[in-house]
Scaffold this active site. Structure first.
Site, PDB file in Angstrom:
ATOM      1  CD  GLU A 184      -2.296  -1.933   1.979  1.00 29.43           C
ATOM      2  OE1 GLU A 184      -3.380  -2.530   2.061  1.00 29.43           O
ATOM      3  OE2 GLU A 184      -1.278  -2.276   2.594  1.00 29.43           O
ATOM      4  CB  CYS A 185       1.436   3.980  -1.849  1.00 34.32           C
ATOM      5  SG  CYS A 185       2.151   5.629  -1.994  1.00 34.32           S
TER       6      CYS A 185
END
Length: 284
Positions: free
Chosen positions: A47-48
């Protein structure tokens, strides 16, 4: 393109590189959805996140910041380790919450409260969007995809609080760690495995999470959203105490620790430590 403040944070661990990494762009202003997704895919992380000012509605309701959460190929309305990691990065960068008791994050599922829990941060588990037992056809498919006999799955439930997790409990943590999933059989499914640890262990359960990312089935090192939903399921069903610690990431040589606490009002808090491993700027 501009230089934007950036941190890479390891979440659900006090020891760098033993938890779940998260890329945090601390100023996502002006970036398109396409640019956010492209950068997320480039990081090759699970994730970002991109920090933005709250919407007018969010600000009026008490939000300190808004976050957009991306995983490979898509945006998520909520995810646990990005919630804790983003809050850690925001506070470390000088963010000042409007209220003393909580930081309030705005995201796709609405407002999420985050509190300091000693050296850890903890978020209030969002309401389940879907609960109850899985269809038997799903359970049979999951058993086949995990290489298990159907009777080795001793309990199951929808654990959807943004990501559509399908939760299944095995008889033991040892069984959970031995699973080798079949990516073709489980294509498109997000599966959470949980199994009780032996008596005397320093954790109550072993957890693993499988999701479809990078064009195949991937394993997430440590998963806040899944642990939040699993805690709601297990505590509500009397299969777990109101306070426990779950281990996750063991199968990937990580040592994630997720701290679960149900308070007197019935809110389940999901906590963990975070540590910053990279601090600088990114050109976006």
């Amino acid at each position: 393109m501009a230089q934007r403040p950036f941190k890479q944070v390891d979440v659900f661990t006090e020891t760098p590189y033993r938890g779940n990494p998260l890329a945090v762009v601390l100023d996502g202003t002006g970036l398109s959805t396409e640019a956010m997704q492209q950068f997320t895919d480039w990081t090759n992380l699970s994730e970002c996140t991109f920090v933005l000012p709250p919407t007018d509605e969010g600000h009026a309701a008490g939000a300190d910041y808004r976050v957009r959460i991306f995983c490979p190929g898509r945006e998520l309305p909520f995810a646990g380790h990005p919630t804790l990691g983003t809050c850690h990065a925001w506070l470390q960068a000088g963010g000042q919450p409007r209220a003393q008791a909580h930081v309030v994050q705005e995201c796709g599922v609405g407002l999420v409260r985050i509190r300091r829990d000693g050296q850890r941060l903890a978020f209030a588990a969002p309401p389940l969007r879907r609960s109850g037992p899985l269809d038997e056809a799903d359970v049979a498919l999951i058993a086949r995809g995990l290489g298990l006999a159907r009777d080795e799955i001793v309990a199951h439930a929808w654990c959807e609080n943004g990501p559509p997790w399908r939760g299944v409990m095995l008889r033991s943590a040892e069984q959970v760690l031995a699973v080798r999933p079949d990516a073709q059989v489980l294509a498109g499914l997000e599966i959470g495995l949980v199994g009780p640890q032996p008596a005397g262990s320093d954790t109550a359960f072993e957890v693993r999470a499988f999701f479809h990312g990078h064009q195949t089935l991937s394993e997430d090192p440590v998963t806040g959203s899944l642990n939040a939903a699993v805690a709601q399921w297990l505590i509500g069903a009397g299969m777990a105490p109101p306070d426990y610690v779950a281990a996750q990431g063991t199968a990937m040589a990580r040592a994630g620790r997720v701290h679960i606490h149900r308070d007197a009002e019935g809110t389940i808090w999901v906590g963990g430590a975070s540590v910053t491993c990279i601090d600088g700027e990114v050109t976006l």
